[in-house]
Structure formats: C-alpha cells, structure tokens
Design an enzyme around this catalytic site. Structure first.
Site, PDB file in Angstrom:
ATOM      1  N   LYS A  55       9.549  10.220  -7.911  1.00  0.00           N
ATOM      2  CA  LYS A  55       8.918   9.375  -6.897  1.00  0.00           C
ATOM      3  C   LYS A  55       9.678   8.075  -6.632  1.00  0.00           C
ATOM      4  O   LYS A  55      10.017   7.753  -5.500  1.00  0.00           O
ATOM      5  CB  LYS A  55       7.487   9.048  -7.290  1.00  0.00           C
TER       6      LYS A  55
ATOM      7  N   ASP B 121      -2.881   4.121   5.131  1.00  0.00           N
ATOM      8  CA  ASP B 121      -1.503   3.861   4.702  1.00  0.00           C
ATOM      9  C   ASP B 121      -0.525   4.833   5.324  1.00  0.00           C
ATOM     10  O   ASP B 121      -0.789   6.032   5.378  1.00  0.00           O
ATOM     11  CB  ASP B 121      -1.376   3.992   3.177  1.00  0.00           C
TER      12      ASP B 121
ATOM     13  N   ASP C  22       2.605  -1.672   5.405  1.00  0.00           N
ATOM     14  CA  ASP C  22       2.424  -0.353   6.008  1.00  0.00           C
ATOM     15  C   ASP C  22       1.066   0.222   5.651  1.00  0.00           C
ATOM     16  O   ASP C  22       0.871   1.413   5.633  1.00  0.00           O
ATOM     17  CB  ASP C  22       3.543   0.598   5.585  1.00  0.00           C
TER      18      ASP C  22
END
Lengths: 379, 1294
Positions: B960, B891, B1136
């Site tokens: 986050k 990732d 991704d």
DNA sequence: AGATTGTCTACCGACAATATCAATAGTTACTCC
DNA sequence: GAGGTAACTATTGATATAAGTAATAGACAATCC
C-alpha cells in the site's frame, strides 16, 4: 617464512573505492620500525600476534612482518581489490599459517570478536601492567574518510578498557591523515588543541613516527602545527620521528599507479602520518563526568572557564567558582592540561544538581512523526 | 533549421485562446507585452553592459515573460521600510530622517514620497510635536529633497494636525484649505479618511461648508451614520479597544496597578453585546423553553466578553458557561435564524476582543491563579503552572523596562549610527550595544508586559511542537518564533491603531444592532490604511535578535522551586532552579543550541491545564472569517493573515501578489471563503469521554500516558564489547526518542483539548489559507478538522440537517468507512452498520464501561461520534427524521491517480481508481498485490529462491504505502525501505535476507504499478522531463551571475504554472543562502530569504509531478467548494476528502463529479505545455551530447575560435553572451543587422542546424556540454477514456 | 575540461549548526609634506 | 590641508565539532587535476 614485497605494485593499477593513502615506501617503513625499537617490546615475535587493519597492498604490513616476525599476522582487509596482494601467491609464503587474510571489515566490532570465537587467536590478559602488552600489536591504515572515527572509537575503548584493551596496554601503530594527527597531537595552547587531544593525553603516550616535512602546505590547521613538527624534528623530541617528503612516504612514481590508491597528500587532509599510541593503562576516574565535562567545555574552547561554566548545566555558576582555583577559572579549555580537566571533573562529580543524563541522546532523524495528522492508514 | 523566435502575433493569439477553457475562467498570469529580447536594450556590448548592471541591482525572477514586478522584493528596500517604520513608531525621528536621507536617490520618487508621507504621519502623531514644528517639517523636508513633491495625502496629514492642534479650529481649517487651494484639490485631500479620521473630515466639511457627496463613495455610508447621529448625541457604550492600563509602558503605573490587583476588572461588565444578546434571548426563549432561559439568566461566566470569557472561565461543569449550541439547537427554525444572527453580532465583538486582548487575558489568568495560590496558603499542591508563569512575567517585565530605558537613552541622544552608540564596557560589549542599535526600535513597539507575555507563550507553544523532546527545543527556532510573534503582535496593534485613527472621537449614539453592525463593517474596511498596509516584514536576523534578547531575559528570571540535597549537610533543602536553560547538543558532529525546560515544567506542560497559554491567532474564530479579498487580506480580523504559505520565497510572493492584484484569484478566494464559512461546534459528548480518559493520565488509543521519569536500561559495564555498548546507546536513544514524541504529542493533545474546552457550546469557524500548490489548510493549527482522529471526533457541524432516507444510509456508510470497511459496496457498508446495531448502542451509551467496540475502529473517535449519532437515530420512531450534525466524508480513491488517469485518458487506470462506473469499488492496492503475487508465483515456479521466501506474504498492506508514494515519485531505495519495514517481522525471513527480499519485492511492485498505470507514468515522466529542462535552462536576456562552477552555468529558473482557477504556482526549491547571525544567546544560522539563489534542480524535478497533481486536486476541491457554497451546503475538505451533512452527500457527490469533469474536459497537459512554451520561450537548455558527434566537433572548433577572439578560454557566460548578440541582431529592425545575425555562427546556431539534436544526447562517459534551444517534449498521446463517464461512477468518491 | 568522488534517495502541512580564528575590508588617528 | 599610513575594528570566510555505518543502485552535483 618471511613475507616478500608484493608483486611490482608500480605496474599494477588498483581500483579501489576506499580512498586510503597507502605508504608505499618499503624502506621508510623499515626505518620507522627500527626507530620505534619495536623489537625491544616484542622480542623475537614468538608470542606476538599482529592485528593489521586495512593493510591495502601490504607494504607496511610486510615490513612489520619481516622486522617483528610475529607468530600470527592477521590481515583484516575488506577491500576486494587489495586481496590479490595479500593472498598467498603474492609474496606471502604459501601455506603459511602465520599470515592470515580475513576479508571482514574491521569497522564492524563483530570482526574482532569473531577472530576470537573462530579461534584465529587466543588473547590473554596481560600480567605485567608496567609494560606494553607484548602479545598483541594493533596496526591499521586509518587514512580513509572513516579513519578518524575509528581512531576516536578505539581511543574510547582505551578509556573503557574494552575491545583489545581489555587485554591490557595494547600498542597501536596507526597510519592516519595529517589532519587527524594534528588533532591528536596538539598540546595545550596550540590552535588545534581539541577534545580529541585531551582524550589521547589522558590515557596514552602518543608520538608521531613518520611525518611529512612538506612545510609549504603547513598553513592549515589540518596540517601538523609547525611547532609540532619542530618538536619532533629539531626540538625536544628530535630524533624520535622520521620527517620526510610526502612523496617518500607514498610512492614517488605515482604516474604508474592508479591515482585512487596512492594519492599523495591532498591539501585538505594532508599526507599520511604514522602514529605510535601506547596506552598508559590508567583508569580515568568519573569517566561519565569526565567525558561530559570535556565535551561541554570544548564548545567554548577559547573562552575563560569562568564565562562558559553554564555549559556544564543550569546553575553551574553557583557551584564551581568557589570550588576551583582562580587561575583555572581564567583559563580557556584550549589551554588546559589533562590534570585541569580532572580537577574540574572532581568538582563536577560532587555537584548535587549536575545534569542527570550525561550522554548525548539527541537524535533528530527519528524524532516526531508519530502525531502525524493524516498518518498512513495501513490495512 | 529551427528558429526559436516564433514570437509572432499568431502564436500569441493561439496562446491566449487557452486563457479560457471550458466554462472556467483561466487567466494565465503571463502577459508578454514586449519581445523579450529587446527588453535588455540595444544590441552591442556597451548597451548590454549597462543593462546588465541595472539588472543585477535587483532581483530577477525565473522568467522575463510574466511581467511580475520585482522591485518590492528588493532586500535593501525591505530592510529600509521595516526599520524606518520601527523608528517612526518608536519615536526616533532623528534616526528615521537619517534613514530617509539614505533612501533618497536609491528608489523612485514615488517610493520616496511614500516614505516621506509615512514620516510626516508619524511625526504628526507624535505627542512630542506641536503644530509649529510639524509645519516646519513640511517645509524643510521638501527643501532638503527638492524633487519631493507633496501629494494630497501629505496635505491630509498636515490638515489633520491643523484641525487637531489649533486653538481656533475652524478658522485654522479654513485658512489651511484656502492656502492649499492652488496646490491641490481639497476633495483629493479629504479622500484620505484613513489618515484624517472621520471626525476630522466632518470638521472640515462643517468648517468649510463642503458638499460631502463629493467624497469617496465607500465612506459615504459611515459618514451618513454619523451625520444622523450627531443630531442627538447620547452616550455611547461602544467600548474602546484601549490597551488595558496595565499593559502600558511605564513602571510606576505597572507596579502600582499590579499590586492592587485587577480582580475588579474581571468582574462582570454588562456590555452592549451582552445586553443585546440577552434581550434577544429573552424575547426568543420566553415563550419557548424556560429551562434554557433560566440557565442563561444564571449564566455565570458569560458576563465577561471575548477573550476573558473564552479563557478565564474553566468550563469544567455545565453550569460554568453558556452553551450557545444547546440554546440554538432548542429553538424553532425561525427563532434560530434570528438567534444565530444576534449571536454573530455578539460574537463579532468577542472575536475582536479575543484577537486584540488575548495576551492580556492570558496574563490575567496567570495572575488569578497566582493569587488563588497565595490565598490558599498551606496547600502546597497547586495545579497548573500559571502561577509560575505569573512570577516569571512579573520579574521579566522590569528587565525589559530596563532594556527599553537604554533604547530610550539611545533615542534621546539622537544616535543615528551604530558607531556612535555609547555603552558601559563594564556591563556589555560593543557588539551588544551595536545590536541594540539594530533591534532597539523594534523592541519599543510593544509594551514590556506584552513582550514578556509573548515570550512566555511562544516558548510554551514551541515545546509542544514537533521535534521538541521532553522540554528541549532548538534555540534558533525559539528565537525566531518569539521574534515572529512580536512582529505579529505589532501588526495587530497597528491595525487597531489605524482603526482608532479613523474612528477617533466618533461615538455611536444609537444602540441598534444594525448600526453597530455597520460600524463594525466600517471598521473592518478602515483597519488598513494606505500607508501602513504595505509595511515590510522584519528581516529575519532582526527577529532573531529580538527573540534572543527576550528569551535571554526570561532565562534569567524564570525559576522553578525544587527540592535538593544540600551537599554539605545532606539535608533536604527547598531551592530554586532555572526553569529554562541554554545549552548545546551534538548532532552528527554538529553543534546545536537548545533551550531546555526544567523537568518539572516539561512534565506540567504535557499534562496540566493550559488555559491561558494559547495565542489568539492560533484559535478558531467565533465569527465568519474575514473573506479573502487579496493575498494579504482575509482570515483573522486583527492579526494579519496571508492567503498562501509561501515558505518565504520572494518569487512566490511576487507572483501571488501580482495575481491577486490582477484579480486572477477571485475564484480561489471564493472557494477558501466557503471553507471558512462552515460553522462548527465541539461535540460535547465526545469531549466528555475524551476528558474522562485524559484525566487518568494513562495512555489511551493513540494518546500516550503522562510519562514518568524516563527509564533507561541499565548501562552495561564500560569494558564490555563496544558492540554491546553501542546497542545500549541505541536503545536509550530510541527510548528517549519515543519519549519525546510522546511528550510532544501529549502537549499537543493538551492544547487541542484546552481549545475544545474553551469553545464548548460555541459556534466556531476555521479560516483557511493554502500551501503554495493551492491545497487548503485551516489557519488555526492545533484543533481543526485536518487534525488527528481525535480532533475530527471532537468537531461537528453547528447546523443540523434532517438526514432523510438517503442521509440515514450515508450515516451508516460513514460508520463502515471509519471502521476501515470501505472496500465493500455501499449496500454492504450499510449492512455493516445494521449488523452492528447492538455494538453501536453499546458504544454510544457506555463508551467506557461497555464493550468498547468503537475502539476497534480505524478512526475510533470518529467512530464513536457516528455511533452516538446512529444510536440516536435508530432509537427514533422514524430515523430519517433525525437531525444530524456529523460531517460525512467522501474520499477520492487514490486521488492522485484519479487525476493522472483523467489527464492521460487512460481507460485501464481510470477503471482501477473508480473513474468508471462499477457495482463495487476497485481497490487498487489489492489489485497491485494481486499482480505482484502472480509475478512472484511465476518466478517461484522458475525456481527463484527469493520468490519462495515471500510468495505467501504479499498482502495489500505490504504494497500500500509504496503504491501510494509512487505518485510522489518514491525511488527504488525509498520504496525498498518501506517494504523492508513491512516484512521485517516475518519470522521465516532471516534478518540477513530482509534486504534481498525487500529489493526483489520492490522491483515487482514497481513493475506492477507501472503496468497498471502505464499512461499515468507517461505523464509523470513528461512532467518530470519538462521540469528538468526548465531547471537546467538559462535565460539569455540577462547576464547570468558568475557561476560558482566554471563549466556549468547557474540555473535560475524554477517551474511555474497556473492552475485552472488562475492561481500561479512557483516551486520554491532553491539553494539557500545561509548566514550566521550573532544574538544574545548564541549565533544562529538562518537563511536569507531575499537572495535568489540557483534552483535545486533535483528537487524541482522530483517535486513537480506531485505538485502539479496536487495543484489540480486543490483546484478540484476549490471548484467543488464554490459550488457547495452556492448551494448552501456545509462543506469541509481534507484535500481529497470532502465532507458535508449526511442529507447533502448526494448533492455534494454530484457537485464534485461535475467539478472534476469540468476540470478535465480540457486537455490540461497540452495547456500546460503551451504555458511552458510561452513562459520559457527563448531559453537555452544545457545538455550533454556525444563528444564525437558531428555537432560536438563543430562546436569544439567554434569554441577554439571564439576563445582566440576573447583571448581567454570561453566560459558559459561568454557563450550565452555571444548567442544573445546573435539574437538581438536577428531581431533588429535594420535589415543589415538581421543579415549579419543570420550569418553569425554561435555554438547554439550550430545546434540549430540539426533537426533532431536529441539523437546526440548522452549521459555517460564521453560527453560535451552544450546549449540547445529549450524545446519541451510533445505531450504523451491521450487515451480514449471519456471523463464524463465518472458522473455515474458511485465509487469515484466514496 | 574530464574523470572521480560524494550525496541522496516521497509531495505538502513544518526550514534552520555554531564557536573560533584568520583574513579582509573599512575606519579612525596621526604624521608629514 | 591633502595624502598617506599605522592601528584598529567590523565583517567575511573557513574550519572543526562527534565518533558506529549498514547493507544496496543510479543520477546528479561538486571537486580536483
């Protein structure tokens, strides 16, 4: 200890974000109060508490206060820009315990419970239910965008006997936009006849006390129906209502006043109308059902009941026709009286397969999103 | 003074240099061939006026510079084609001819010829017409429209009729050929094999003794096969893709065959594919593994092909199906290669069958269950709902037949206008009859049975889709979904029909797999023919009408048995209730029409076996997807698939089509094909565990349990304080909401599991397409590797790869990753696995009875899958010899920021997101948290009380989401809401302070992010700035439509760019034009996709930066995919996150790094600016400047003057018009005019006199709106970071 | 034309308010010249 | 037979609907003089 007119409002620009239509014609206010013959219900005002929501600059409030001379007058005004009119220095007798400005927003239910819990007044339930509650009078300026919602909700409280109506038949004097008034006042058969009007009819007597007779604007449904105006000016209820030019309701000299506060009628929502709403104290049977029935039926307000039964639930077509009079089945909801809806509700309540959940819980905002494939992985 | 018209050849050359950069092919789509300003015609008001009129008659795109045709996206032409086609297929030739008449003159003669040919073709194919009447038609039509000149295709149609319908075929053909000799070359006619069919072509060749080698080359092959075979005609086994009899229209037939029951048809048919496969397997397996072989021989359910095999068998036991995976796995590698190939051939027929017969098999499944139930009288409890569906279907079909009769009557009466519709006022309204005129032709395109099955399937599917609460779905959505499904099915039918036309009468004579393979390939080639491939999509409102007609029929008949109390006798009675009913709900005062499933049905849908309720184009494929070769060719074989999900934006479609036509997208296609060619299979071990849990009906992990009746809190008395009632209502709403979310999740999971079950032991593929930015998604929605953890856990690669030492390490790292232990170094992650060996064994061996360690993972199902693999590996003597099938993920860490950092050459940013080598991964979220913590501590020391409240609670978790969404342009308000959600449960912050604290925290998080990614933000801002200019700019080559708002023009240009792989991207954000359409059930409010409305400037701006970045990450992914494909790696990607076998991770890592470097070696931002400069050249940008500035004052003066000339106040359109005149003079060929232009004063020319007009820009108060020439800001300076560094950065992707 | 009021607030996969009534536009039927 | 008009219908546009809102700030679109 009477309340004088506030400082010269004509020279004071009021900046406000709450776009209310404020009645600024003091004489008109007094006249309206006389017309309603309020003194008759509230005597000398010794036992009267006025709860006054959104008084703005307090013109209407001061007229009420002067005429009724209440022992308590609670002003609920969250709009900071108005406070200068409502504080002691402006006409209100200094040190007066009777007139109390509370800066909370009456929109919040809490505002009212706090009035009681903070001991600002001690309401008691009314004994003689044949009359209007003589101890409490509620008045408000509901001409702002959320005003109609508040009207609807307070009316709902009337059904439920909650909020102020737990104390009995508390009268409401509301300044509302003409568009709101039109909805509430419409009678069966009129174009504006709405669920709202049925609700009003079911639990109250409602009368306009000040209306604008500016007929040039009376084309839209947002305005009072011409026949309604006629009814209260020249027709059956003549003399019950003041019908004036709208610039007589607000202020004629609006040039000197900031437009945001004292705008007169806008073509969309109309000029302000004073409504007197007297609860009848009635208990509507099968409230849940009744609410559901009128809400659903008004979806097809123009179709004969016979053709729109399905909105009441799956299989309604098998249940109702044999249990309702034929002429009722042929009526569209907009032509029905409260009693008609009551009849339908009766039958509905007995229906074994009626929908189980009558409340409308539909809510799009929070639905879904749980099964998000690549959910945010928080750690 | 700034001159706009810098359209010199030099500039153009400079631009085209950018068309290629690095070693990447990069065709920028735009190709300016003319000077744009001369494209509107000559100067002067008259000429302009005419040009304007022409322009307004059809759509124009955002810019004139790209040369993307608009004509096909003209609304009326779209509508014509769709109804014309429908009428023809429905056999309504009168009406079709009438339409054709109306079409004539409104379009080019080429287009008209196309329509006429379509007419001829369908006319010819209709059994109603004999050769004579067909010939007559070929004579009369050109008479009626003298400019209609028949082309070879037309003659091909006539030739076909002649060949097929003549008594003396050969003579007739010869005569025909000689007759047309002077008009058209016979080879040109024969070229149209797709029209004529192979048999016909051969007839002609034979009859006239022609030389076949002169024919279309790509057909030579198939023709040769035939020639060869013709010599020794033996019986062909090739099964016709015939519609099963029971699916045909006609009630006699239908009732008849339904009654007698089709069980027989379900019995095994030993098909060719079967035989081959068996044969191969016998050969392969006999010497190898008798057990597998036995199993196969006894394989009970394989004998039915395709859809039936996939769906009718309930794979509840291992013995119920053939486990191809096991077979393949146990073969030696050469044998496997052979087997895999045979399986491919075998599956290609099954795939065909799935796609073309799925509706039929669903129906069969229902019927079987129904009869099973009937057989088991006495047993009241019946699983599933299939028997109910069958009853609905049976009752609905006659209703459709009834409706179709009415349509037929309309057609028989040759009704050609809506007015002339006859109807019975007793039964229906004029409007209903009128509607029938519209939708009638479409409805006849499918058989009643199909229509009914589609309707039922769609509604079931909708119920599981998001937003549907317990059995509630929006009518509008449902109606459109059904309409769309009908259209899809029609298209599949057409494809089959086209194929049949070509291969009609052709018999395969030899049963070699090669031959069959050739045949299959040939069929793929011919599936689309020239005439039908462009068929226009049906208008939305038609889909709505069709859907509503069908749904209202279903509502009518669909019943569910219920028990109720008789009101009179108080006895319990059995009765029926409508299974679905139509009602309305309110949402914030707006009425919304909904369809509700009866509670009983809703519950069944969330829990019970759904086999037989999935549409074929919602399934993975059994064979490699058809490779993408154009924007609408690829993916599934029988149902039409599109390479891009275009949100019904015609502009997107036009650009896409054009790029596809110009061959600019081949690399994109190649990348997608790699993704599609990755073979998968179901992880049976995981599936078993899931099923064990699922069948309990209890909640597990993220899956909610079967919801019993919703339990709402008791209603408070009516007269309590309204606040209490409000809270109660809120609570109820929340519960209902949660319930509905649970419900749809359960339904969705149900679908996933059913699909997984159906594909147990199969090899499957995911066809991919893209969103409009180029990100790839599997076409099959329910079960795919992009899905939830569960979906991912259920899938693994079909092929196995021996892990080797490195791969074994990657397998262990994968375990750490799915446990969320991915912030550590690789060594630590590897250790993580080694330290948990016990847990791994325990989880793998006793997933449900052991310690259930795997359930503590972030992604438990994937964790369990890794545990199972690892335990197998660990238990081997040499774990590196373990053959793994698990996809290992790599990732990108904050991929968006990685791209930003690379774009900006930002060293600090690059370091933060692991673009720079380091021994330990950087964790940006922690870093931000650290910075925030430091800032807040500082504030705290300065006595900030809010800081005191929060200073000890700043975690990675809190920041986050905000850091992540920052890339998407989250606003302060939005970020604050996120943070508020994170901190709202901290006890010491009172609810009243949450807001203040959240605001405070948000400010600091924003500041921290900005400081960390300064360069990224510069680029983000620059992108935003450009988007803002574009979406606030006007073209001056056309008259802008009269703006709704007098003093502001309508902005019609959206942001368009080309990715480095050549994919054109058009942002679709515009106002929609919505309309109320009345249908049978209710009116629905739908958008008209073909109206090109002004752009939503705000959305254009806020979405552009993330969209641009996503288009880059998509490019990166596709580039990596292509390389992986070349190296034969199994490759899959979730945007991704790139996946491959453990053994290949190192290879993939180097590939993806190379790709990233190649992508960013070029200065992409500058390149983008160049592209923009070019595309939006000459536009005027609408800005506000200081009213008191000099230019403003001069412009006011000029406007006064201008107003006097016009005799009215100057509108923005007037001002643009004035400027247009000036420019056309400036570019005139006549020097005198140029001189005039030079001296002409417009408000824009005034602006041009100022070098730095930006200094006058003003956002507030005293402003004046003016046009300035559009000029994009300079790109922010690029930093020193060298993208090549990341080649050695281990944690770049990890 | 300029100030005021109102809306919206994270990208993509994955869009969706509806009944009613008045006013207008478009047709047909009929009359009259 | 042309033209005109009355009568009618189809289409388009505007509006009401429900009924807790919740705080904050800032840009942008829409609206109303």
């Amino acid at each position: 200890m009477s309340w004088k007119l506030p400082v010269d409002i004509a020279t004071t620009a009021v900046k406000s974000r709450l776009s209310r239509l404020n009645p600024t014609n003091y004489e008109l206010c007094e006249k309206a109060i006389d017309l309603m013959n309020l003194q008759n219900d509230y005597g000398d005002g010794r036992d009267l508490t006025i709860i006054d929501a959104y008084p703005s600059m307090g013109i209407w409030s001061s007229a009420l206060n002067r005429k009724l001379n209440p022992s308590k007058h609670i002003l609920l005004e969250p709009g900071r820009s108005y406070h200068k009119f409502l504080e002691s220095k402006s006409g209100i007798p200094a040190g007066s315990e009777a007139i109390k400005l509370v800066r909370d927003d009456p929109f919040r239910w809490g505002t009212f419970t706090e009035l009681v819990s903070q001991g600002l007044y001690q309401p008691t339930a009314q004994n003689d239910m044949s009359k209007i509650n003589p101890n409490i009078l509620f008045t408000a300026n509901f001409t702002h965008p959320q005003g109609e919602q508040l009207c609807a909700q307070y009316l709902n409280c009337m059904w439920n006997h909650s909020w102020l109506f737990q104390y009995g038949r508390v009268r409401m004097l509301l300044w509302v936009r003409e568009s709101t008034a039109a909805k509430m006042l419409a009678r069966p058969g009129e174009r504006a006849r709405s669920r709202f009007a049925v609700q009003c009819d079911a639990v109250s007597r409602i009368k306009p006390r000040v209306i604008s007779n500016n007929t040039s604007l009376k084309t839209s449904i947002a305005n009072l129906n011409l026949s309604t105006i006629e009814r209260f000016t020249t027709g059956e209820d003549a003399g019950q209502c003041l019908s004036v030019e709208d610039n007589l309701i607000v202020h004629s000299e609006k040039k000197k006043i900031s437009t945001s506060t004292v705008t007169a009628s806008s073509s969309k929502t109309g000029s302000p109308v004073l409504l007197q709403i007297d609860p009848t104290g009635i208990n509507v049977p099968h409230l849940d059902c009744f609410e559901f029935v009128i809400r659903q039926l008004f979806i097809f307000r123009g179709k004969p009941l016979r053709d729109s039964l399905l909105v009441l639930g799956a299989g309604a077509g098998d249940w109702f026709p044999s249990r309702l009079p034929a002429d009722l089945l042929d009526k569209p909801p907009k032509d029905m009286e409260v009693s008609h809806f009551m009849t339908i509700t009766e039958v509905f309540a007995k229906w074994p397969f009626k929908p189980e959940i009558l409340h409308d819980f539909y809510d799009e905002q929070e639905a879904g999103m749980t099964a998000a494939p690549y959910s945010v992985n928080i750690n | 003074m700034l001159r706009i018209s810098c359209n010199s050849p030099a500039v153009r050359r400079a631009v085209s240099k950018y068309a290629f950069f690095g070693n990447l092919k990069n065709p920028i789509i735009l190709e300016v061939t003319k000077r744009w300003y001369s494209s509107t015609g000559s100067a002067g008001s008259i000429g302009t006026a005419r040009a304007v009129k022409a322009v307004e008659s059809h759509t124009t795109w955002s810019t004139p510079h790209d040369n993307v045709p608009t004509s096909l996206f003209n609304k009326s032409s779209m509508h014509f084609w769709s109804i014309f086609d429908a009428c023809l297929v429905a056999g309504q030739f009168e009406r079709a001819q009438n339409l054709l008449k109306g079409f004539h003159g409104t379009v080019s003669i080429d287009e008209f010829l196309k329509a006429s040919n379509l007419f001829f073709q369908k006319f010819e194919e209709s059994s109603k017409h004999d050769l004579e009447s067909i010939r007559r038609k070929f004579l009369t039509l050109p008479q009626e429209f003298p400019d209609l000149k028949l082309n070879p295709l037309s003659y091909a149609i006539l030739l076909k009729a002649t060949a097929q319908k003549s008594e003396f075929k050969n003579e007739a053909i010869r005569k025909f050929v000689s007759d047309i000799e002077d008009k058209v070359a016979i080879n040109d006619v024969l070229y149209n094999i797709d029209i004529l069919g192979i048999a016909c072509v051969k007839d002609v060749i034979k009859a006239c003794n022609l030389d076949p080698s002169a024919l279309r080359t790509e057909y030579q092959e198939i023709l040769n096969i035939e020639t060869e075979i013709d010599a020794k005609v033996i019986e062909s086994e090739f099964k016709e893709q015939e519609t099963p009899e029971t699916m045909k229209l006609g009630e006699e037939l239908q009732t008849e065959s339904l009654k007698k029951g089709d069980i027989a048809s379900l019995e095994s048919v030993d098909t060719f594919g079967m035989k081959t496969l068996r044969h191969t397997l016998i050969g392969l397996v006999a010497q190898q593994n008798p057990i597998v072989f036995d199993k196969f021989i006894q394989g009970k359910k394989l004998d039915k092909e395709g859809a039936d095999a996939i769906f009718i068998s309930d794979k509840h036991n291992d013995d119920d199906y053939v486990d191809f995976f096991q077979i393949s796995k146990n073969l030696s590698s050469e044998q496997r290669a052979e087997f895999d190939q045979v399986l491919e051939t075998f599956n290609s027929e099954r795939q065909n069958s799935i796609e073309s017969r799925a509706l039929y098999s669903a129906r069969q499944k229902w019927k079987n269950d129904f009869e099973k139930m009937k057989a088991a009288t006495g047993k009241i409890k019946v699983d599933g709902i299939n028997h109910l569906l069958w009853e609905w279907h049976e009752q609905m079909t006659p209703l459709i037949v009834e409706e179709l009769k009415k349509v037929q009557a309309m057609s028989d009466a040759n009704v050609t206008t809506k007015k002339s519709m006859v109807y019975d006022p007793e039964l229906e309204t004029r409007a209903q009859a009128g509607d029938r005129f519209d939708y009638g032709p479409y409805l006849t395109l499918l058989t009643p049975e199909k229509l009914s099955v589609i309707t039922i399937l769609e509604l079931l599917k909708l119920n599981s889709s998001n937003g549907a609460s317990e059995g509630v779905m929006r009518t509008a959505k449902a109606v459109l979904a059904v309409g769309k499904a009908v259209e899809m099915e029609y298209r599949s039918d057409q494809i089959l029909k086209d194929e049949k036309r070509v291969f009609n009468g052709v018999k395969l004579t030899k049963n070699s797999p090669e031959l069959r393979k050739m045949m299959t390939n040939a069929k793929f080639t011919f599936r689309e023919n020239e005439l039908t491939k462009q068929s226009a999509s049906w208008p939305t409102e038609m889909k709505a009408k069709i859907g509503s007609v069908l749904i209202s029929m279903l509502l009518h008949v669909a019943k569910v048995p219920v028990k109720g109390i008789d009101p009179e006798t108080q006895e319990e009675v059995q009765g029926t209730s409508p299974a679905i009913y139509h009602t309305y709900q309110y949402l914030a005062g707006s009425r919304i029409g909904v369809l509700k499933f009866h509670k009983i049905i809703a519950k069944k849908l969330s829990s019970e076996n759904m086999t037989g309720s999935i549409q074929p184009h919602h399934l993975p494929m059994l064979i490699k997807p058809k490779p993408w070769t154009s924007w609408n060719n690829g993916g599934y074989y029988m149902s039409k698939s599109y390479v891009m999900r275009t949100k019904e934006s015609p502009e997107q479609q036009a650009y896409l089509k054009e790029a596809s036509k110009r061959g600019a997208m081949n690399e994109v296609f190649e990348g997608l094909n790699v993704l599609g060619n990755t073979s998968w299979t179901i992880n049976k071990d995981i599936f078993k565990v899931v099923m064990q849990l699922w069948n309990t009906g209890k909640p597990f992990l993220d899956i909610p349990g079967i919801s019993d009746d919703v339990e709402l809190p008791t209603e408070p008395a009516r007269n309590v304080d309204p606040a209490i009632r409000r809270d109660w209502l809120r609570e109820c709403r929340a519960i209902v909401n949660r319930n509905q979310a649970d419900h749809s999740q359960r339904c969705d999971t149900n679908y996933k599991l059913e699909i997984a079950r159906a594909f147990l032991g199969e090899r499957l593929y995911f066809p991919h397409n893209m969103d409009f930015r180029g990100r790839a998604y599997p076409l099959s929605p329910h079960l795919n590797h992009l899905g939830s953890d569960l979906s991912r856990g259920l899938l693994m690669f079909w092929n196995g790869r021996e892990v080797g030492a490195r791969g074994f390490r990657w397998l262990k790292i994968q375990l750490a990753n799915v446990f969320g232990f991915d912030k550590a170094s690789f060594n630590d992650r590897e250790k993580f696995a080694d330290n948990h060996i016990k847990d791994i064994y325990d989880s793998a061996e006793k997933p449900l009875d052991g310690q259930k360690w795997w359930m503590t993972a972030d992604d438990p199902w994937q964790a369990l899958a890794v545990c199972m693999e690892l335990s197998k590996a660990y238990s081997m003597d040499d774990p590196t010899k373990f053959v793994s099938r698990l996809p290992i993920h790599q990732d990108g860490t904050c991929n968006g920021l990685q791209h930003y950092a690379a774009l900006g050459g930002d060293i600090e940013g690059a370091n933060q997101v692991n673009l720079i080598p380091s021994d330990k991964p950087q964790d940006i979220y922690s870093e931000v948290a650290n910075i925030v913590r430091a800032r807040i501590n500082n504030d705290f020391e300065n006595g900030n009380e809010t800081a005191a409240l929060i200073k000890d609670h700043i975690s990675r978790k809190v920041v986050k989401q905000t850091v992540m969404t920052n890339v998407y342009g989250v606003t302060f308000i939005g970020a604050r809401a996120q943070i508020a959600k994170q901190i709202k449960d901290l006890p010491h912050i009172g609810p009243e302070n949450i807001f203040i604290v959240a605001s405070y925290l948000t400010i600091n998080v924003f500041a921290a992010v900005r400081s960390l990614f300064h360069a990224a933000h510069l680029i983000q801002d620059w992108l935003g700035e450009c988007a803002k200019m574009i979406s606030k700019a006007v073209r001056i080559d056309i008259t802008n439509r009269v703006a709704k708002n007098g003093n502001r023009p309508d902005f019609m240009s959206s942001v368009i760019w080309t990715t480095p792989l050549g994919l054109p991207i058009v942002q679709p954000y515009r106002d929609f034009l919505k309309k109320q359409i009345s249908t049978n059930l209710q009116t629905v409010y739908i958008t008209d996709p073909y109206a090109l409305e002004p752009v939503k400037s705000r959305k254009q701006v806020s979405a552009f930066p993330p969209n641009y970045i996503h288009s880059l990450d998509a490019t990166h992914m596709l580039m990596s995919a292509i390389e992986c494909g070349k190296k034969n790696l199994s490759f899959a990607a979730v945007h991704d996150s790139y996946w491959t076998h453990a053994a290949d991770v190192d290879d993939m890592n180097s590939i993806l790094r190379d790709a990233f470097i190649r992508l960013h070696e070029v200065d992409l931002v500058t390149k983008l600016k160049t592209e923009f400069d070019r595309r939006y050249e000459g536009f005027l940008h609408f800005v506000t400047i200081d009213k008191n500035s000099e230019p403003a004052k001069r412009i006011i003066e000029h406007r006064k003057l201008h107003s006097k000339q016009l005799g009215k106040s100057v509108s923005v359109a007037d001002e643009i018009e004035e400027e247009r005149r000036r420019r056309s003079m400036l570019n005139s060929s006549k020097p005198s005019e140029r001189k005039l232009g030079d001296s002409m004063v417009t408000s824009v020319s005034i602006i041009e006199e100022y070098d730095n007009i930006e200094q006058f820009y003003l956002k507030k108060k005293i402003q004046k709106s003016v046009f300035v020439p559009l000029k994009f800001p300079e790109v922010p300076p690029k930093g020193e970071f060298d993208v090549h560094l990341l080649r050695d950065s281990p944690y770049f992707f990890s």
